[in-house]
Design an enzyme around this catalytic site. Sequence first.
Site, mmCIF file in Angstrom:
data_model
loop_
_atom_site.group_PDB
_atom_site.id
_atom_site.type_symbol
_atom_site.label_atom_id
_atom_site.label_comp_id
_atom_site.label_asym_id
_atom_site.label_seq_id
_atom_site.Cartn_x
_atom_site.Cartn_y
_atom_site.Cartn_z
ATOM 1 N N ASP A 109 10.757 17.654 10.199
ATOM 2 C CA ASP A 109 10.117 16.958 8.966
ATOM 3 C C ASP A 109 9.185 18.527 9.838
ATOM 4 O OD1 ASP A 109 10.233 17.257 6.417
ATOM 5 O OD2 ASP A 109 9.980 15.220 6.702
ATOM 6 N N ILE A 152 0.482 -1.084 -0.163
ATOM 7 C CA ILE A 152 0.384 -0.355 -0.097
ATOM 8 C C ILE A 152 1.235 1.188 -0.446
ATOM 9 C CG2 ILE A 152 -2.320 -1.188 1.230
ATOM 10 C CD1 ILE A 152 -1.155 0.167 3.960
ATOM 11 N N LYS A 212 6.248 -2.761 7.826
ATOM 12 C CA LYS A 212 6.756 -2.143 7.141
ATOM 13 C C LYS A 212 7.732 -3.061 6.611
ATOM 14 C CE LYS A 212 6.985 2.572 8.229
ATOM 15 N NZ LYS A 212 7.461 4.071 8.447
ATOM 16 N N GLY A 255 8.550 3.877 0.558
ATOM 17 C CA GLY A 255 9.228 4.709 0.885
ATOM 18 C C GLY A 255 11.108 4.828 -0.189
ATOM 19 N N SER A 256 12.107 5.564 -0.335
ATOM 20 C CA SER A 256 13.453 5.623 0.106
ATOM 21 C C SER A 256 13.803 4.156 0.832
ATOM 22 C CB SER A 256 13.800 6.565 0.510
ATOM 23 O OG SER A 256 13.759 8.183 -0.001
ATOM 24 N N PHE A 257 13.913 3.834 1.445
ATOM 25 C CA PHE A 257 14.210 2.945 2.248
ATOM 26 C C PHE A 257 13.215 0.948 2.404
ATOM 27 C CE2 PHE A 257 16.925 6.798 2.329
ATOM 28 C CZ PHE A 257 18.029 6.165 2.623
ATOM 29 N N GLY A 258 12.565 0.989 1.402
ATOM 30 C CA GLY A 258 11.268 -0.096 2.481
ATOM 31 C C GLY A 258 10.092 0.214 1.016
ATOM 32 N N ASP A 259 9.420 -0.822 1.811
ATOM 33 C CA ASP A 259 8.071 -0.865 1.089
ATOM 34 C C ASP A 259 6.785 -1.753 2.346
ATOM 35 O OD1 ASP A 259 8.863 -0.547 -1.325
ATOM 36 O OD2 ASP A 259 9.101 -2.840 -1.489
#
Length: 416
Positions: free
Chosen positions: A128, A15, A38, A18-22
């Site tokens: 952020d 669903i 994750k 990202g830059s470092f995983g799903d």
Amino acid sequence: MELRVGNKYRLGRKIGSGSFGDIYLGANIASGEEVAIKLECVKTKHPQLHIESKFYKMMQGGVGIPSIKWCGAEGDYNVMVMELLGPSLEDLFNFCSRKFSLKTVLLLADQMISRIEYIHSKNFIHRDVKPDNFLMGLGKKGNLVYIIDFGLAKKYRDARTHQHIPYRENKNLTGTARYASINTHLGIEQSRRDDLESLGYVLMYFNLGSLPWQGLKAATKRQKYERISEKKMSTPIEVLCKGYPSEFSTYLNFCRSLRFDDKPDYSYLRQLFRNLFHRQGFSYDYVFDWNMLKFGAARNPEDVDRERREHEREERMGQLRGSATRALPPGPPTGATANRLRSAAEPVASTPASRIQQTGNTSPRAISRADRERKVSMRLHRGAPANVSSSDLTGRQEVSRLAASQTSVPFDHLGK
């Protein structure tokens, strides 16, 4: 073939990513409770999931902090199972035609200040603050604002002595240029004041629909950041907030007046907006703009009163309890990936919901406004999660790429 994590959770469809995983939709096998899962390959060059899980664990117990259900390794993957959350404020902003009413902005401001205060109380700054990193809960917690993504968070004081980090300049800074504080643009080490100043820009973004430094053109992204910085510094607060209640300019002026190591008066800032809320004659019924679009009519007064009491109880018990998480990434892994995870003989249960296109802060590339609003509306009606923003797995590494102004990746200090 059913894919399992920790022999306790069923892995569903992807669903988000990202830059470092799903990120995957999952479910507790015993209870059926939906969760976010994750996954990060253990062979990744810069593993981040373990670091991220440590941040979430340090924050557990606060209202609006996603709860961690399980962490560990499964085959070739690092895994973190979190409670599932709904759409981000950016998703909902787009759903509401990129404009929130004053009432909705004030309802959000109250909770968002509290979330930032809680993180600061745990000795960290977020660095952020942006609409993508605030999500609404699901079900009974649908009116609760959650804060997520500690990929850029930093410890600003010692937990035992409360010794503040030293003032520094010429920093290579991280953050999102659109909402970054002026001191961040100038390369000054970030502290508590910068999270709150960023929130001030987020609130005006909700009021205005866009900020004056959006859409600036430049030959390179580095030059674009410079233009954003120049425009931000040359726009007086009174001009930015013109046409809106003076509390918004008072808020931003207060944030900009803080010294590097000052402790902000969070109660004062909350009270600013609460007084305005009462003067406007608004009611704390937690009916947000998207609720009106969802239901099309006022809710039962008894339901409103019950939700108000539940929300107040959640806030009071915030130091004692933990809460929920956000959705993770499309389709379960196949082939070699599937073989690395435990399997069982039962069929994979189908999972709901088409994906919501992540818009960041621009109109979606792949789907029309009508289609996007239809999909968000489906999620609001069905209680399904929104797709995660790409920032959810943003790493803390000093990566070389420069992102667009609304993307949260490290960006170099332009004044060096």
